[in-house]
Write a protein that holds these residues in place. Structure first.
Motif, mmCIF file in Angstrom:
data_model
loop_
_atom_site.group_PDB
_atom_site.id
_atom_site.type_symbol
_atom_site.label_atom_id
_atom_site.label_comp_id
_atom_site.label_asym_id
_atom_site.label_seq_id
_atom_site.Cartn_x
_atom_site.Cartn_y
_atom_site.Cartn_z
ATOM 1 N N LYS A 53 0.833 -1.210 0.000
ATOM 2 C CA LYS A 53 0.000 0.000 0.000
ATOM 3 C C LYS A 53 0.862 1.253 0.000
ATOM 4 N N ILE A 54 1.865 1.268 0.856
ATOM 5 C CA ILE A 54 2.738 2.447 0.935
ATOM 6 C C ILE A 54 3.457 2.686 -0.381
ATOM 7 N N GLU A 55 3.992 1.624 -0.972
ATOM 8 C CA GLU A 55 4.737 1.783 -2.222
ATOM 9 C C GLU A 55 3.822 2.164 -3.387
ATOM 10 N N ILE A 56 2.633 1.595 -3.431
ATOM 11 C CA ILE A 56 1.691 1.924 -4.514
ATOM 12 C C ILE A 56 1.229 3.373 -4.393
ATOM 13 N N ILE A 57 0.977 3.849 -3.183
ATOM 14 C CA ILE A 57 0.572 5.252 -3.000
ATOM 15 C C ILE A 57 1.691 6.190 -3.459
ATOM 16 N N HIS A 58 2.943 5.831 -3.165
ATOM 17 C CA HIS A 58 4.054 6.654 -3.665
ATOM 18 C C HIS A 58 4.088 6.663 -5.191
ATOM 19 N N MET A 59 3.817 5.516 -5.812
ATOM 20 C CA MET A 59 3.787 5.465 -7.282
ATOM 21 C C MET A 59 2.660 6.322 -7.841
ATOM 22 N N ILE A 80 3.397 -8.782 -4.212
ATOM 23 C CA ILE A 80 2.139 -8.035 -4.319
ATOM 24 C C ILE A 80 1.860 -7.854 -5.804
ATOM 25 N N ILE A 81 0.692 -8.264 -6.218
ATOM 26 C CA ILE A 81 0.226 -8.019 -7.583
ATOM 27 C C ILE A 81 -0.846 -6.944 -7.474
ATOM 28 N N TYR A 82 -0.678 -5.844 -8.193
ATOM 29 C CA TYR A 82 -1.585 -4.717 -8.009
ATOM 30 C C TYR A 82 -2.117 -4.220 -9.352
ATOM 31 N N GLU A 83 -3.243 -3.506 -9.245
ATOM 32 C CA GLU A 83 -3.854 -2.854 -10.401
ATOM 33 C C GLU A 83 -4.417 -1.520 -9.927
ATOM 34 N N VAL A 84 -4.114 -0.460 -10.674
ATOM 35 C CA VAL A 84 -4.577 0.881 -10.341
ATOM 36 C C VAL A 84 -5.447 1.378 -11.493
ATOM 37 N N ARG A 85 -6.674 1.780 -11.171
ATOM 38 C CA ARG A 85 -7.585 2.367 -12.170
ATOM 39 C C ARG A 85 -7.964 3.758 -11.683
ATOM 40 N N THR A 86 -8.300 4.623 -12.623
ATOM 41 C CA THR A 86 -8.695 5.979 -12.239
ATOM 42 C C THR A 86 -10.148 6.218 -12.603
ATOM 43 N N GLU A 87 -10.769 7.073 -11.798
ATOM 44 C CA GLU A 87 -12.159 7.441 -12.026
ATOM 45 C C GLU A 87 -12.385 8.814 -11.401
ATOM 46 N N GLU A 88 -12.372 9.849 -12.227
ATOM 47 C CA GLU A 88 -12.608 11.224 -11.780
ATOM 48 C C GLU A 88 -11.677 11.628 -10.634
ATOM 49 N N ASN A 89 -10.395 11.557 -10.840
ATOM 50 C CA ASN A 89 -9.355 11.954 -9.893
ATOM 51 C C ASN A 89 -9.304 11.079 -8.625
ATOM 52 N N ILE A 90 -10.021 9.988 -8.650
ATOM 53 C CA ILE A 90 -9.970 9.005 -7.570
ATOM 54 C C ILE A 90 -9.311 7.754 -8.137
ATOM 55 N N PHE A 91 -8.332 7.234 -7.427
ATOM 56 C CA PHE A 91 -7.636 6.031 -7.876
ATOM 57 C C PHE A 91 -8.222 4.825 -7.158
ATOM 58 N N SER A 102 2.205 -20.083 -0.192
ATOM 59 C CA SER A 102 0.958 -20.170 -0.962
ATOM 60 C C SER A 102 -0.269 -19.629 -0.231
ATOM 61 N N HIS A 103 -0.095 -18.792 0.762
ATOM 62 C CA HIS A 103 -1.230 -18.108 1.374
ATOM 63 C C HIS A 103 -1.412 -16.774 0.656
ATOM 64 N N ALA A 104 -2.662 -16.357 0.499
ATOM 65 C CA ALA A 104 -2.924 -15.125 -0.237
ATOM 66 C C ALA A 104 -4.032 -14.326 0.439
ATOM 67 N N LYS A 105 -3.942 -13.025 0.287
ATOM 68 C CA LYS A 105 -4.933 -12.099 0.834
ATOM 69 C C LYS A 105 -5.071 -10.949 -0.150
ATOM 70 N N GLN A 106 -6.289 -10.491 -0.352
ATOM 71 C CA GLN A 106 -6.512 -9.380 -1.272
ATOM 72 C C GLN A 106 -7.014 -8.165 -0.509
ATOM 73 N N ALA A 107 -6.713 -7.011 -1.046
ATOM 74 C CA ALA A 107 -7.177 -5.758 -0.457
ATOM 75 C C ALA A 107 -7.468 -4.782 -1.587
ATOM 76 N N SER A 108 -8.431 -3.919 -1.347
ATOM 77 C CA SER A 108 -8.727 -2.862 -2.316
ATOM 78 C C SER A 108 -9.106 -1.610 -1.544
ATOM 79 N N PHE A 109 -8.804 -0.471 -2.140
ATOM 80 C CA PHE A 109 -9.120 0.805 -1.505
ATOM 81 C C PHE A 109 -9.145 1.883 -2.567
ATOM 82 N N LYS A 116 -4.885 13.474 -0.516
ATOM 83 C CA LYS A 116 -4.013 12.465 0.109
ATOM 84 C C LYS A 116 -4.763 11.605 1.121
ATOM 85 N N THR A 117 -6.007 11.236 0.774
ATOM 86 C CA THR A 117 -6.802 10.416 1.683
ATOM 87 C C THR A 117 -7.038 9.036 1.092
#
Length: 128
Positions: A53-59, A80-91, A102-109, A116-117
């Motif tokens: 999350k920290i590294e993706i926000i910096h990107m 971490i496998i990530y995907e960033v989409r944009t929608e009206e200035n919201i990522f 082989s344990h996995a967990k997903q998160a989205s925000f 910067k919120t």
């Protein structure tokens, strides 16, 4: 009184109870050991998602375009496998953390670059 085998019967019953107690304690120990292993793996996944999350926000903050992107981040604990989409200035950011075991967990925000919120954090487990 010993002619009818009362002492032998009592000794056998006592040995049976001691054996059952020992087997029960061994089973509890094994279950606790497995639980601690799973708990350790969940902590690794949580740390992996937070690092991602920290590294993706910096990107996202450093990105010059409003076009979405995706990729893979490698850490000693896993990837971490990530995907960033944009929608009206919201990522809209979604990511999957996978450990070496082989344990996995997903998160989205969602992330607003102007204010910067970070909002709407959702996470869940992925079962193999």
């Amino acid at each position: 009184m010993n002619e009818k085998g009362v002492i032998l019967l009592l000794v056998l019953i006592m040995i049976m109870f001691i054996s059952m107690f020992t087997i029960h304690i061994a089973a509890l120990y094994q279950q606790e050991k497995q639980f601690l292993g799973l708990e350790k793996e969940q902590l690794r996944l949580d740390q992996l998602l937070l690092n991602g999350k920290i590294e993706i926000i910096h990107m996202v903050d450093d990105a010059t375009t409003e076009i979405g992107f995706s990729g893979k981040l490698s850490y000693p604990e896993g990837v971490i496998i990530y995907e960033v989409r944009t929608e009206e200035n919201i990522f809209l950011i979604s990511m999957i953390g996978k450990t070496d075991h082989s344990h996995a967990k997903q998160a989205s925000f969602t992330y607003n670059r102007d204010t910067k919120t970070l909002n709407q954090w959702r996470e869940g487990f992925l079962w193999n």
